[in-house]
Design an enzyme around this catalytic site. Structure first.
Site, PDB file in Angstrom:
ATOM      1  N   GLY A  22       0.819  -1.199   0.000  1.00  0.00           N
ATOM      2  CA  GLY A  22       0.000   0.000   0.000  1.00  0.00           C
ATOM      3  C   GLY A  22       0.854   1.250   0.000  1.00  0.00           C
ATOM      4  CB  ILE A  23      -0.102   4.775  -0.350  1.00  0.00           C
ATOM      5  CG1 ILE A  23       0.658   6.043  -0.742  1.00  0.00           C
ATOM      6  CG2 ILE A  23      -1.111   5.050   0.769  1.00  0.00           C
ATOM      7  CD1 ILE A  23      -0.230   7.052  -1.431  1.00  0.00           C
ATOM      8  N   GLY A  24       2.602   4.705   1.449  1.00  0.00           N
ATOM      9  CA  GLY A  24       3.207   5.123   2.715  1.00  0.00           C
ATOM     10  C   GLY A  24       4.635   4.647   2.883  1.00  0.00           C
ATOM     11  N   GLY A  25       5.263   5.120   3.945  1.00  0.00           N
ATOM     12  CA  GLY A  25       6.667   4.815   4.191  1.00  0.00           C
ATOM     13  C   GLY A  25       6.921   3.369   4.564  1.00  0.00           C
ATOM     14  CD  GLU A  59      -5.958   0.486  -5.398  1.00  0.00           C
ATOM     15  OE1 GLU A  59      -6.994   1.034  -5.813  1.00  0.00           O
ATOM     16  OE2 GLU A  59      -5.691   0.367  -4.182  1.00  0.00           O
ATOM     17  CB  VAL A  94      -5.320   6.144  11.203  1.00  0.00           C
ATOM     18  CG1 VAL A  94      -4.669   6.690   9.942  1.00  0.00           C
ATOM     19  CG2 VAL A  94      -6.814   5.917  10.993  1.00  0.00           C
ATOM     20  N   GLY A 105      -7.991   0.245  -2.104  1.00  0.00           N
ATOM     21  CA  GLY A 105      -8.145  -1.192  -2.306  1.00  0.00           C
ATOM     22  C   GLY A 105      -7.771  -2.023  -1.103  1.00  0.00           C
ATOM     23  CE  LYS A 156       4.824  15.501  21.632  1.00  0.00           C
ATOM     24  NZ  LYS A 156       6.274  15.837  21.675  1.00  0.00           N
TER      25      LYS A 156
END
Length: 216
Positions: free
Chosen positions: A23-26, A48, A123, A146, A171
Site C-alpha cells: 500500500g501507500i506510505g513509508g 493496486e 490509523v 483497495g 502525538k
C-alpha cells in the site's frame, strides 16, 4: 525506527515465491527495501499501486513471477506513484502489466495467486479487531482504496496473509495517544471478521478466527 521493526516482523512471514501487494506510505517501502536485502526470491507482484520498492526488488532480481497463477511473469498494477525513475522503468517494460481497477482489485483474482501477501497501513485498531484506515475522530484522511479488497483476497489465497500496520501511538500537542482503542468511533475500513495480522513496533498478532474475547 518503528517502521524498520514492523518490516522485520512482516518479512518473517514471507516465503519464496510469494505474491506481494504494497500500500501507500513509508512502511511498505521500508518492507520492500528489507526484502531486497533478504534471501527471498522468485516473488510475484499483484498490487493496486506500483511503487519504487517494486522497481528496486526487480532490479535486485527478487521478482520473477514464475509461481503466479494469473499473469505469470508479469508485475500487475493499476496505477503508479513514485519517482521519475519509476515512470522510466514502467515505460514500454514488458515485465509490467497495467489493468483496470476492477480486474486488479477483484478479490477472486487476488486470491488466485498462492501465498498472497498484502501490506497496508492503518490509523487505528480497536479491541474488537476493527480497522480504521481512512478517517479518525471525525476527520476524513483518505479514501478506502483497495485495502479491503486485498485483505479479503489475501485471506482467501492459499497460504496468503494480510498485514495491517500502524505505530502504536501518535502525538497530539504534548499528549501521547494510543492508536489501539477500545472501540473505533467513526469509519471502519476493514471489519473485524476479515482482520488478519495487526503489526506495531512492539509485535504482531494474528486475529483471524479469534473471538471478541480472545482478541481483547
Amino acid at each position: 525506527p518503528e517502521e524498520g521493526k514492523m518490516a522485520e516482523l512482516i518479512i518473517e512471514e514471507i516465503r519464496d515465491g510469494a505474491c506481494l501487494q504494497l500500500g501507500i506510505g513509508g512502511l511498505p517501502n521500508t518492507v520492500g527495501s528489507l526484502i531486497a536485502e533478504s534471501g527471498l526470491r522468485d516473488l510475484g507482484i499483484h498490487s493496486e499501486m506500483m511503487c519504487d520498492a517494486f522497481m528496486d526488488l526487480y532490479d535486485r532480481g527478487k521478482i520473477t513471477g514464475r509461481y503466479k497463477h494469473t499473469d505469470k511473469n508479469k508485475m500487475v498494477y493499476t496505477f503508479a506513484m513514485g519517482t521519475p525513475e519509476l515512470y522510466e522503468f514502467l515505460h514500454d517494460n514488458p515485465a509490467c502489466a497495467s489493468y483496470p481497477v476492477d480486474y486488479t482489485n477483484s478479490a477472486d483474482h487476488i486470491a488466485a495467486n498462492d501465498n498472497m501477501i498484502s501490506i497496508n497501513n492503518a490509523v487505528q485498531v480497536d479491541l474488537y479487531g476493527q480497522i480504521a484506515s481512512e478517517a479518525m475522530n471525525g476527520r476524513q484522511i483518505s479514501g478506502s482504496g483497495g485495502q479491503g479488497d486485498f485483505v479479503i483476497g489475501s485471506a482467501k489465497s492459499r497460504g496468503g496473509k494480510a498485514f495491517i500496520c500502524l505505530k502504536s501511538t501518535r502525538k497530539i500537542g504534548d499528549e501521547i495517544v494510543s492508536r489501539i482503542v477500545a472501540d473505533i468511533q467513526g469509519i471502519t475500513s476493514v471489519p473485524r471478521a476479515w482482520a488478519f495480522y495487526v503489526v506495531t513496533e512492539y509485535g504482531k498478532v494474528c486475529l483471524k478466527g479469534l473471538s471478541a474475547w480472545a482478541i481483547a
